[in-house]
Design an enzyme around this catalytic site. Structure first.
Site, PDB file in Angstrom:
ATOM      1  N   HIS A   1      15.943  50.502  66.332  1.00 44.06           N
ATOM      2  CA  HIS A   1      15.883  49.632  66.841  1.00 44.06           C
ATOM      3  C   HIS A   1      16.409  49.794  68.365  1.00 44.06           C
ATOM      4  O   HIS A   1      17.415  50.626  68.317  1.00 44.06           O
ATOM      5  CB  HIS A   1      16.691  48.457  66.241  1.00 44.06           C
ATOM      6  CG  HIS A   1      16.712  47.010  66.846  1.00 44.06           C
ATOM      7  ND1 HIS A   1      17.172  46.569  68.023  1.00 44.06           N
ATOM      8  CD2 HIS A   1      15.966  45.906  66.316  1.00 44.06           C
ATOM      9  CE1 HIS A   1      16.955  45.353  68.370  1.00 44.06           C
ATOM     10  NE2 HIS A   1      16.352  44.934  67.449  1.00 44.06           N
TER      11      HIS A   1
ATOM     12  N   ARG B   1      10.992  47.669  68.488  1.00 46.74           N
ATOM     13  CA  ARG B   1      10.731  48.397  67.314  1.00 46.74           C
ATOM     14  C   ARG B   1       9.291  48.883  67.399  1.00 46.74           C
ATOM     15  O   ARG B   1       8.533  48.327  67.978  1.00 46.74           O
ATOM     16  CB  ARG B   1      11.240  47.455  66.033  1.00 46.74           C
ATOM     17  CG  ARG B   1      12.768  47.066  65.792  1.00 46.74           C
ATOM     18  CD  ARG B   1      12.826  46.383  64.712  1.00 46.74           C
ATOM     19  NE  ARG B   1      12.309  44.902  64.719  1.00 46.74           N
ATOM     20  CZ  ARG B   1      12.392  44.361  63.803  1.00 46.74           C
ATOM     21  NH1 ARG B   1      12.403  44.440  62.532  1.00 46.74           N
ATOM     22  NH2 ARG B   1      12.320  42.959  63.989  1.00 46.74           N
TER      23      ARG B   1
ATOM     24  N   LYS C   1       6.259  46.309  66.986  1.00 42.97           N
ATOM     25  CA  LYS C   1       6.548  44.722  67.319  1.00 42.97           C
ATOM     26  C   LYS C   1       6.273  44.595  68.869  1.00 42.97           C
ATOM     27  O   LYS C   1       6.060  45.418  69.749  1.00 42.97           O
ATOM     28  CB  LYS C   1       8.347  44.742  67.459  1.00 42.97           C
ATOM     29  CG  LYS C   1       8.757  44.803  65.855  1.00 42.97           C
ATOM     30  CD  LYS C   1       8.364  43.763  65.195  1.00 42.97           C
ATOM     31  CE  LYS C   1       8.857  43.696  63.736  1.00 42.97           C
ATOM     32  NZ  LYS C   1       8.560  42.732  63.015  1.00 42.97           N
TER      33      LYS C   1
ATOM     34  N   ASP D   1       9.440  42.029  74.722  1.00 40.09           N
ATOM     35  CA  ASP D   1      10.385  41.102  74.608  1.00 40.09           C
ATOM     36  C   ASP D   1      11.111  41.313  75.975  1.00 40.09           C
ATOM     37  O   ASP D   1      11.597  42.318  76.062  1.00 40.09           O
ATOM     38  CB  ASP D   1      11.254  40.811  73.295  1.00 40.09           C
ATOM     39  CG  ASP D   1      12.272  39.522  73.633  1.00 40.09           C
ATOM     40  OD1 ASP D   1      12.501  39.309  74.585  1.00 40.09           O
ATOM     41  OD2 ASP D   1      12.506  39.122  72.304  1.00 40.09           O
TER      42      ASP D   1
ATOM     43  N   CYS E   1      14.128  40.843  76.813  1.00 35.20           N
ATOM     44  CA  CYS E   1      15.466  41.449  76.481  1.00 35.20           C
ATOM     45  C   CYS E   1      15.547  42.725  76.597  1.00 35.20           C
ATOM     46  O   CYS E   1      16.646  43.491  76.922  1.00 35.20           O
ATOM     47  CB  CYS E   1      16.453  40.719  75.265  1.00 35.20           C
ATOM     48  SG  CYS E   1      15.679  41.305  73.777  1.00 35.20           S
ATOM     49  N   TYR E   2      14.566  43.458  75.893  1.00 34.33           N
ATOM     50  CA  TYR E   2      14.426  45.120  75.773  1.00 34.33           C
ATOM     51  C   TYR E   2      14.516  45.651  77.050  1.00 34.33           C
ATOM     52  O   TYR E   2      14.385  46.740  77.242  1.00 34.33           O
ATOM     53  CB  TYR E   2      13.368  45.444  75.149  1.00 34.33           C
ATOM     54  CG  TYR E   2      13.627  44.715  73.627  1.00 34.33           C
ATOM     55  CD1 TYR E   2      14.857  45.275  72.731  1.00 34.33           C
ATOM     56  CD2 TYR E   2      13.071  43.979  73.046  1.00 34.33           C
ATOM     57  CE1 TYR E   2      15.084  45.091  71.571  1.00 34.33           C
ATOM     58  CE2 TYR E   2      13.354  43.197  71.713  1.00 34.33           C
ATOM     59  CZ  TYR E   2      14.270  43.827  70.767  1.00 34.33           C
ATOM     60  OH  TYR E   2      14.536  43.520  69.673  1.00 34.33           O
TER      61      TYR E   2
ATOM     62  N   ASP F   1      11.817  35.828  77.202  1.00 36.26           N
ATOM     63  CA  ASP F   1      11.110  36.582  76.443  1.00 36.26           C
ATOM     64  C   ASP F   1       9.979  36.958  76.885  1.00 36.26           C
ATOM     65  O   ASP F   1       9.475  38.089  77.238  1.00 36.26           O
ATOM     66  CB  ASP F   1      11.154  36.028  74.993  1.00 36.26           C
ATOM     67  CG  ASP F   1      10.242  36.783  74.185  1.00 36.26           C
ATOM     68  OD1 ASP F   1       9.590  37.831  74.396  1.00 36.26           O
ATOM     69  OD2 ASP F   1      10.456  36.817  72.776  1.00 36.26           O
TER      70      ASP F   1
ATOM     71  N   ASP G   1      16.417  31.197  78.633  1.00 39.04           N
ATOM     72  CA  ASP G   1      17.785  31.058  78.052  1.00 39.04           C
ATOM     73  C   ASP G   1      18.814  31.934  78.651  1.00 39.04           C
ATOM     74  O   ASP G   1      18.470  32.967  79.479  1.00 39.04           O
ATOM     75  CB  ASP G   1      17.795  31.054  76.515  1.00 39.04           C
ATOM     76  CG  ASP G   1      17.137  32.658  76.126  1.00 39.04           C
ATOM     77  OD1 ASP G   1      17.909  33.680  76.333  1.00 39.04           O
ATOM     78  OD2 ASP G   1      16.406  32.520  75.356  1.00 39.04           O
TER      79      ASP G   1
END
Length: 506
Positions: A300, A348, A351, A354, A356-357, A420, A427
Site C-alpha cells: 500500500h 495499490r 486500484k 486518488d 491523497c496518494y 480525491d 475535504d
C-alpha cells in the site's frame, strides 16, 4: 481491463499504439451497447458517451498526447474493476483536456492554483464545524494537522491558532501519556502523531510545553513490542504506521531511547525503543516490492511512505534503504502507481487514482532520490547518479502529477479545497495531502549530510525549487516546501527539535 499504464511504460509503447488499438472497440462504444442490454449500465454509458471527442479533437493547447488519450493497450476482458477504471479515465479527460467551462487555462492546458479559496476552505475547518462532522469526533487531532499544515504549505501564518490549539490539546492529553482522538478518548499513536505535528506547526513555547514528554515516553515503552514494532494503542494492532509515528515522536521531542523495564519488549539485553524497528520494516516488504502494514500483507502506498520515513530517521537513506529493503523492486512498484492518461497516483495494484496518494506515493520519491544520490554539495549538479545517464530527480512524471493536481484534484467551485478526483467532494484530508504532493513535485530534495553511520543518524536535506522544462504552471502557483521526512515546514521542524535538544531528559 484497461492496463493501468505507468507513464514510463506508455512512452515506450507509442510506436505500437495504432496496432494495439485496431482490433478493440472503444470503451464508450462498448458501454453504450451495455446500456441497451442492461439498465444498470445506463449511468456508465452516460458518463462515457463523449469519450471519443477527447481523443479526436485537434490539439489547441500544448498538452502531450499521453495526458489526453486513452491507454494505448486495452484488454478485452471486462470486470467491475475495469469498468470503474474506464469511468475514472473518462471523468478526468475533460479536465485534462482543458474542456471545463468558466475555468481559465494557460498555454499548457493547466489552470491556476486557486490559493485564496483553498485557504478559506481550510480556515473553516478550524472554526465551529457543522453537525455532520460528528463522525470525525475521534479524528480531531488529524483535522488540526490537515488544516494547519495545508495552510502553511499555502504560505499562511497559523500562529494565531496557537492558544486555542494548546487548550484543546491539553483537554485531549491523557495522564498515562499520549493524546486521544477526542476528549476522554484513549490515547492512540496516530492521533498523538497528528496532535504533536499540529502543535509543531503553530510553534512557540506554549505549544511545546503542553506535551507531557515523560508520560509520552512511558506510554511509548508500553507500546513497544518484542518483534521490534509498535502497537497503535495499548492492546491494539502492530503495523508500519506505528513504526513511523513512534520514530517521529522520539526524534522530534528528543525522548530517551531507553526502554522502561515494565515494557513488553524488555529483556535482560536491555533493548531500546528502536531495537528491531528497522528489521520490522524490512519484513513488511511484500513480494510485489511495495510495503504492507504487517509482514505478509498487501502493499500500500501509505505504508511505503511510513517505511521510508522510519528508515530515514533511523539512518541516512543511502545506507538504511539498501540495507533493509530491495530498493529496485520498490522503485518498480512505486513507478507502477502512476497511471496514464490521468497522471495521478494510486495506492495499490489495480486500484483507482486518488488525490491523497500525491503525498503517500509522491512523497516517497524524494527519499528514494536521496537514497540513490547519497550526500551531495549544492554547487555540483547531482541530478544524475554516478556512472549513469538516469536523471534521479525525474524517476516519475512530475508534470503528470502536477497536471492531475491542478486540473482534476482541485475543486474550482466556490467551495474550494482539494479532492480525491473530480466526482468527489473536497475535504481537509485531501486538501492537506494533495498540497503536500504538489509541494514535493515542485521541489527537488537533496541529502546534504549525515552525522554518522549509527542508529538515529541525523540527516540534513536541501529542498529547492524544481525547474521543469517546460514549467507548466505559473511561478506564483508554487507552494511552500516541506520537510521530506516529518512533513511540516522545515523551519518549524528545526525550531521544535532545537527547543527539545536544549532540554535533555525530563
Amino acid at each position: 481491463m484497461p492496463i493501468k499504464t505507468s507513464l514510463a511504460r506508455a512512452r515506450k509503447r507509442t510506436t505500437n499504439k495504432g496496432k494495439a488499438m485496431t482490433s478493440i472497440t472503444s470503451p464508450a462504444q462498448r458501454y453504450a451497447q451495455d446500456a441497451r442490454d442492461d439498465p444498470v449500465n445506463e449511468d456508465i454509458a452516460s458518463t462515457m458517451a463523449n469519450a471519443e471527442a477527447y481523443t479526436s479533437r485537434e490539439p489547441q493547447m500544448m498538452i502531450p498526447d499521453i495526458f489526453k488519450s486513452w491507454p494505448p493497450i486495452q484488454d478485452t476482458l471486462e470486470t467491475q474493476t475495469s469498468r470503474l477504471q474506464n469511468i475514472t479515465i473518462n471523468e478526468c479527460l475533460p479536465f485534462l483536456c482543458a474542456e471545463q467551462n468558466n475555468v481559465q487555462h494557460n498555454q499548457y492546458g493547466v489552470p491556476r492554483l486557486d490559493r485564496g479559496r483553498h485557504i478559506k476552505f481550510l480556515r473553516k475547518h478550524l472554526e465551529k464545524l457543522p453537525a455532520r462532522y460528528v463522525s470525525l469526533d475521534a479524528s480531531r487531532p488529524w483535522i488540526f494537522y490537515w488544516a494547519l499544515n495545508g495552510l502553511s504549505i499555502l504560505g499562511e501564518d497559523v500562529s494565531c491558532y496557537r492558544d486555542d490549539l494548546v487548550e484543546t490539546a491539553r483537554s485531549m492529553q491523557n495522564p498515562t501519556g499520549g493524546f486521544g482522538g477526542g476528549i476522554g478518548h484513549e490515547s492512540h499513536l496516530a492521533c498523538t502523531y497528528g496532535m504533536v505535528l499540529a502543535l509543531s506547526v503553530v510553534g512557540g513555547e506554549a505549544a511545546y510545553e503542553v506535551i507531557d514528554r515523560r508520560a509520552l515516553w512511558k506510554w511509548l515503552c508500553a507500546l513497544k513490542q518484542p518483534d521490534g514494532g509498535f502497537q497503535m494503542a495499548v492492546g491494539g494492532e502492530v503495523d508500519i504506521r506505528g513504526a513511523y509515528c513512534a520514530a517521529i515522536l522520539v526524534t522530534l521531542l528528543n525522548l530517551p531511547l531507553d526502554l522502561s523495564p515494565d515494557s513488553p519488549a524488555w529483556t535482560d539485553d536491555r533493548p531500546n525503543l528502536f531495537t528491531g524497528l528497522a528489521d520490522f520494516v524490512r519484513r513488511c516488504q511484500s513480494f510485489e516490492g511495495g510495503i504492507s502494514a504487517q509482514p505478509g500483507g498487501e502493499a500500500h502506498g501509505a505504508y511505503a511512505f511510513c517505511a521510508l520515513g522510519c528508515l530515514a530517521i533511523l539512518g541516512a537513506p543511502h545506507r538504511t534503504f539498501p540495507r533493509y529493503l530491495d530498493v529496485s523492486r520498490l522503485i518498480s512498484w512505486l513507478s507502477s502507481r502512476q497511471y496514464a492518461p490521468e497522471g495521478g497516483l494510486g495506492g495499490r495494484t489495480n486500484k483507482l487514482i486518488d488525490g491523497c496518494y500525491s503525498h503517500w506515493v509522491g512523497c516517497c520519491w524524494p527519499l528514494i532520490e536521496a537514497s540513490l544520490a547519497g550526500p551531495s554539495k549544492l554547487m555540483f549538479d547531482v541530478n544524475r547518479a554516478k556512472n549513469s545517464d538516469v536523471d534521479i530527480h525525474n524517476l516519475y512524471s512530475r508534470e503528470g502529477l502536477i497536471r492531475y493536481i491542478l486540473c482534476c484534484a482541485q475543486d474550482q467551485t466556490k467551495r474550494g479545497g482539494m479532492r480525491d478526483k473530480p466526482s468527489k467532494m473536497s475535504d481537509a484530508y485531501h486538501t492537506c495531502y494533495v498540497l503536500s504532493g504538489l509541494s514535493s513535485a515542485q521541489h527537488v530534495t537533496r541529502l546534504l549530510s549525515s552525522d554518522g553511520e549509527g542508529m538515529m543518524t541525523h540527516s540534513e536535506y536541501d529542498v529547492s525549487p524544481h525547474r521543469g522544462s517546460p514549467q507548466i504552471y505559473a511561478e506564483e502557483d508554487r507552494v511552500n516546501p516541506t520537510d521530506p521526512v516529518y512533513f511540516i515546514p522545515e523551519g518549524k521542524r528545526k525550531q521544535v527539535m532545537s527547543y527539545f535538544l536544549s532540554k535533555p531528559g525530563f
